[in-house]
Scaffold this motif. Structure first.
Motif, PDB file in Angstrom:
ATOM      1  N   ARG A 135       0.886  -0.959   0.084  1.00 42.57           N
ATOM      2  CA  ARG A 135      -0.067   0.013   0.341  1.00 42.57           C
ATOM      3  C   ARG A 135       0.994   0.899   0.205  1.00 42.57           C
ATOM      4  O   ARG A 135       0.412   2.242  -0.745  1.00 42.57           O
ATOM      5  N   ASN A 136       1.984   1.689   0.949  1.00 44.99           N
ATOM      6  CA  ASN A 136       2.992   2.724   1.369  1.00 44.99           C
ATOM      7  C   ASN A 136       3.370   3.133   0.058  1.00 44.99           C
ATOM      8  O   ASN A 136       4.086   3.904  -0.409  1.00 44.99           O
ATOM      9  N   HIS A 137       3.864   1.458  -0.758  1.00 44.00           N
ATOM     10  CA  HIS A 137       4.862   2.556  -1.958  1.00 44.00           C
ATOM     11  C   HIS A 137       4.094   1.676  -3.286  1.00 44.00           C
ATOM     12  O   HIS A 137       5.497   1.149  -4.531  1.00 44.00           O
ATOM     13  N   TRP A 138       2.991   1.607  -3.451  1.00 48.00           N
ATOM     14  CA  TRP A 138       2.156   1.781  -4.408  1.00 48.00           C
ATOM     15  C   TRP A 138       2.873   2.945  -5.562  1.00 48.00           C
ATOM     16  O   TRP A 138       2.311   3.564  -5.263  1.00 48.00           O
ATOM     17  N   GLN A 139       2.469   2.391  -7.509  1.00 51.77           N
ATOM     18  CA  GLN A 139       2.521   2.959  -8.162  1.00 51.77           C
ATOM     19  C   GLN A 139       1.641   2.386  -9.066  1.00 51.77           C
ATOM     20  O   GLN A 139       2.337   1.619  -9.694  1.00 51.77           O
ATOM     21  N   ASP A 140       0.922   3.191  -9.693  1.00 53.76           N
ATOM     22  CA  ASP A 140      -0.394   3.236 -10.332  1.00 53.76           C
ATOM     23  C   ASP A 140       0.534   3.511 -11.780  1.00 53.76           C
ATOM     24  O   ASP A 140       0.119   3.575 -12.435  1.00 53.76           O
ATOM     25  N   ALA A 141       1.062   4.855 -11.676  1.00 50.41           N
ATOM     26  CA  ALA A 141       1.262   5.237 -13.398  1.00 50.41           C
ATOM     27  C   ALA A 141       2.867   6.193 -12.996  1.00 50.41           C
ATOM     28  O   ALA A 141       3.101   6.245 -11.801  1.00 50.41           O
ATOM     29  N   ASP A 142       2.945   5.921 -13.863  1.00 49.72           N
ATOM     30  CA  ASP A 142       4.644   7.094 -13.629  1.00 49.72           C
ATOM     31  C   ASP A 142       4.128   8.275 -14.117  1.00 49.72           C
ATOM     32  O   ASP A 142       2.756   8.857 -14.141  1.00 49.72           O
ATOM     33  N   PRO A 143       5.177   9.565 -14.427  1.00 46.38           N
ATOM     34  CA  PRO A 143       4.837  11.169 -14.077  1.00 46.38           C
ATOM     35  C   PRO A 143       4.183  11.464 -15.694  1.00 46.38           C
ATOM     36  O   PRO A 143       3.280  12.318 -15.867  1.00 46.38           O
ATOM     37  N   GLN A 144       4.724  10.284 -16.612  1.00 46.97           N
ATOM     38  CA  GLN A 144       4.089  11.134 -17.408  1.00 46.97           C
ATOM     39  C   GLN A 144       2.278   9.843 -18.063  1.00 46.97           C
ATOM     40  O   GLN A 144       1.761  10.195 -18.780  1.00 46.97           O
ATOM     41  N   GLY A 145       2.147   9.240 -16.748  1.00 46.69           N
ATOM     42  CA  GLY A 145       0.555   8.945 -17.143  1.00 46.69           C
ATOM     43  C   GLY A 145      -0.160   7.672 -17.540  1.00 46.69           C
ATOM     44  O   GLY A 145      -0.526   6.996 -17.229  1.00 46.69           O
ATOM     45  N   ARG A 146       1.773   6.740 -17.529  1.00 48.28           N
ATOM     46  CA  ARG A 146       1.587   5.355 -18.097  1.00 48.28           C
ATOM     47  C   ARG A 146       1.556   4.333 -17.361  1.00 48.28           C
ATOM     48  O   ARG A 146       1.983   4.486 -15.972  1.00 48.28           O
ATOM     49  N   PRO A 147       0.631   3.356 -17.277  1.00 50.13           N
ATOM     50  CA  PRO A 147      -0.050   2.226 -16.350  1.00 50.13           C
ATOM     51  C   PRO A 147       1.285   1.398 -15.521  1.00 50.13           C
ATOM     52  O   PRO A 147       2.094   1.357 -16.772  1.00 50.13           O
ATOM     53  N   LEU A 148       1.514   1.897 -14.385  1.00 51.93           N
ATOM     54  CA  LEU A 148       2.561   0.709 -14.018  1.00 51.93           C
ATOM     55  C   LEU A 148       2.487  -0.516 -13.155  1.00 51.93           C
ATOM     56  O   LEU A 148       2.507  -0.838 -13.397  1.00 51.93           O
ATOM     57  N   ARG A 149       1.264  -0.135 -12.270  1.00 59.24           N
ATOM     58  CA  ARG A 149       1.068  -0.859 -11.896  1.00 59.24           C
ATOM     59  C   ARG A 149       1.963  -1.833 -10.589  1.00 59.24           C
ATOM     60  O   ARG A 149       1.193  -3.362 -10.499  1.00 59.24           O
ATOM     61  N   ARG A 150       2.597  -1.390  -9.854  1.00 57.06           N
ATOM     62  CA  ARG A 150       3.487  -1.992  -9.466  1.00 57.06           C
ATOM     63  C   ARG A 150       3.723  -1.331  -8.181  1.00 57.06           C
ATOM     64  O   ARG A 150       3.323   0.094  -7.777  1.00 57.06           O
ATOM     65  N   THR A 151       4.912  -2.362  -7.464  1.00 56.90           N
ATOM     66  CA  THR A 151       5.101  -2.132  -6.305  1.00 56.90           C
ATOM     67  C   THR A 151       6.443  -2.100  -5.718  1.00 56.90           C
ATOM     68  O   THR A 151       7.013  -2.952  -7.085  1.00 56.90           O
ATOM     69  N   MET A 152       7.007  -0.402  -5.509  1.00 56.87           N
ATOM     70  CA  MET A 152       9.062  -1.011  -5.289  1.00 56.87           C
ATOM     71  C   MET A 152       8.954  -1.772  -3.756  1.00 56.87           C
ATOM     72  O   MET A 152       9.851  -1.328  -3.553  1.00 56.87           O
ATOM     73  N   GLY A 153       7.681  -1.362  -2.304  1.00 57.67           N
ATOM     74  CA  GLY A 153       8.185  -2.365  -1.696  1.00 57.67           C
ATOM     75  C   GLY A 153       7.994  -3.177  -1.030  1.00 57.67           C
ATOM     76  O   GLY A 153       8.387  -3.290   0.178  1.00 57.67           O
ATOM     77  N   ILE A 154       7.831  -4.357  -2.414  1.00 60.00           N
ATOM     78  CA  ILE A 154       8.240  -5.347  -2.129  1.00 60.00           C
ATOM     79  C   ILE A 154       8.926  -6.687  -2.700  1.00 60.00           C
ATOM     80  O   ILE A 154       8.848  -6.144  -3.803  1.00 60.00           O
ATOM     81  N   ALA A 155       9.744  -7.540  -2.489  1.00 56.69           N
ATOM     82  CA  ALA A 155      10.365  -8.061  -2.953  1.00 56.69           C
ATOM     83  C   ALA A 155      10.580  -9.231  -2.722  1.00 56.69           C
ATOM     84  O   ALA A 155      10.731 -10.011  -1.923  1.00 56.69           O
ATOM     85  N   SER A 156      11.196 -10.094  -3.605  1.00 56.24           N
ATOM     86  CA  SER A 156      11.442 -11.903  -2.938  1.00 56.24           C
ATOM     87  C   SER A 156      12.330 -12.549  -3.903  1.00 56.24           C
ATOM     88  O   SER A 156      13.471 -12.086  -4.985  1.00 56.24           O
ATOM     89  N   LEU A 157      12.885 -12.847  -2.826  1.00 56.45           N
ATOM     90  CA  LEU A 157      14.405 -13.442  -3.003  1.00 56.45           C
ATOM     91  C   LEU A 157      13.885 -15.538  -2.685  1.00 56.45           C
ATOM     92  O   LEU A 157      13.694 -15.787  -1.818  1.00 56.45           O
ATOM     93  N   GLY A 158      13.499 -16.201  -3.670  1.00 60.11           N
ATOM     94  CA  GLY A 158      13.989 -17.189  -4.042  1.00 60.11           C
ATOM     95  C   GLY A 158      14.652 -18.198  -3.507  1.00 60.11           C
ATOM     96  O   GLY A 158      15.824 -17.640  -3.230  1.00 60.11           O
ATOM     97  N   GLY A 159      14.459 -18.879  -3.444  1.00 67.39           N
ATOM     98  CA  GLY A 159      15.680 -20.157  -2.964  1.00 67.39           C
ATOM     99  C   GLY A 159      15.482 -21.632  -3.729  1.00 67.39           C
ATOM    100  O   GLY A 159      14.639 -22.042  -4.177  1.00 67.39           O
ATOM    101  N   ALA A 160      16.470 -22.300  -3.455  1.00 60.13           N
ATOM    102  CA  ALA A 160      17.058 -23.631  -4.034  1.00 60.13           C
ATOM    103  C   ALA A 160      16.243 -24.897  -3.561  1.00 60.13           C
ATOM    104  O   ALA A 160      16.671 -25.970  -3.823  1.00 60.13           O
ATOM    105  N   THR A 161      16.140 -24.505  -1.963  1.00 59.62           N
ATOM    106  CA  THR A 161      15.596 -25.859  -1.234  1.00 59.62           C
ATOM    107  C   THR A 161      13.654 -26.298  -1.702  1.00 59.62           C
ATOM    108  O   THR A 161      13.673 -26.560  -0.636  1.00 59.62           O
ATOM    109  N   ILE A 162      13.216 -24.883  -2.222  1.00 61.79           N
ATOM    110  CA  ILE A 162      12.218 -25.502  -2.418  1.00 61.79           C
ATOM    111  C   ILE A 162      11.732 -25.927  -3.940  1.00 61.79           C
ATOM    112  O   ILE A 162      12.944 -25.488  -4.890  1.00 61.79           O
ATOM    113  N   ASP A 163      11.015 -26.871  -4.619  1.00 63.04           N
ATOM    114  CA  ASP A 163      10.654 -27.095  -5.532  1.00 63.04           C
ATOM    115  C   ASP A 163      10.425 -26.179  -6.522  1.00 63.04           C
ATOM    116  O   ASP A 163      10.046 -25.215  -5.973  1.00 63.04           O
ATOM    117  N   ASN A 164      10.146 -26.860  -7.882  1.00 61.61           N
ATOM    118  CA  ASN A 164       9.472 -25.234  -8.797  1.00 61.61           C
ATOM    119  C   ASN A 164       8.546 -25.180  -8.848  1.00 61.61           C
ATOM    120  O   ASN A 164       7.787 -24.273  -9.648  1.00 61.61           O
TER     121      ASN A 164
END
Length: 188
Positions: A135-164
């Motif tokens: 919620r705090n880091h949601w980016q709906d659009a860039d300054p030119q109005g192009r849709p982004l619909r993303r968040t920069m406040g969440i990242a994922s680091l997967g591991g090789a100890t879980i399967d495909n």
């Protein structure tokens, strides 16, 4: 400890039993012959998958009195055909280690000690923080109005100890949440 009599020496057993090369029953002691494999005394055998990497090697888990007593490669597995790497072969130690953490531990910000939490409380804390960061880091659009619909406040680091399959589901979850920063430990 009792002393070995002259007739019990392996070299004497070799010649008296006809096992002159010393590669048969003459070289095994009575104690060795009395040992029974843990796999023959198991109550049941459960098929499983090795937890370490995304290869998905098949394992046979031997259980006696509801305790894992041995883990071996599953010869029926089309992936590994009964073979395990050294880590997979040591899976039993992972399961039965007295140092294995079996409770949720939490260290408060700036805290120095770990405290136990029940699982429901820990899951609620994670969900609340996940949603707040989104919620705090949601980016709906860039300054030119192009849709982004993303968040920069969440990242994922997967591991090789879980399967495909688990990596696939994690990728789907984070993509659906709008995260674009996703990486896997296997690539780092």
């Amino acid at each position: 400890m009792a002393r070995l009599s002259f007739l019990e020496w392996p070299v004497i057993r070799q010649f008296t039993s006809g096992d002159v090369t010393g590669r048969g029953p003459a070289v095994t002691s009575g104690k060795t012959r009395a040992v029974e494999p843990r796999t023959t005394t198991a109550d049941r055998v459960v098929q499983s998958v090795c937890p370490y990497c995304a290869v998905g090697c098949g394992q046979r888990v031997f259980v006696k009195d509801e305790k894992v007593v041995q883990i071996e490669g599953d010869p029926d597995s089309p992936v590994s055909r009964g073979r395990l790497c050294p880590k997979g072969a040591a899976s039993e130690q992972l399961v039965n280690s007295p140092r294995r953490v079996k409770k949720v531990l939490y260290r408060r910000p700036k805290g120095t000690d770990w405290e136990e939490l029940d699982l429901d409380t820990a899951v609620e804390m994670i969900a609340d923080r996940f949603l707040e960061a989104r919620r705090n880091h949601w980016q709906d659009a860039d300054p030119q109005g192009r849709p982004l619909r993303r968040t920069m406040g969440i990242a994922s680091l997967g591991g090789a100890t879980i399967d495909n399959e688990e990596n696939y589901l994690a990728k789907k979850l984070f993509t659906a949440a709008g995260a674009i920063q996703m990486e896997n430990q296997a690539r780092i």
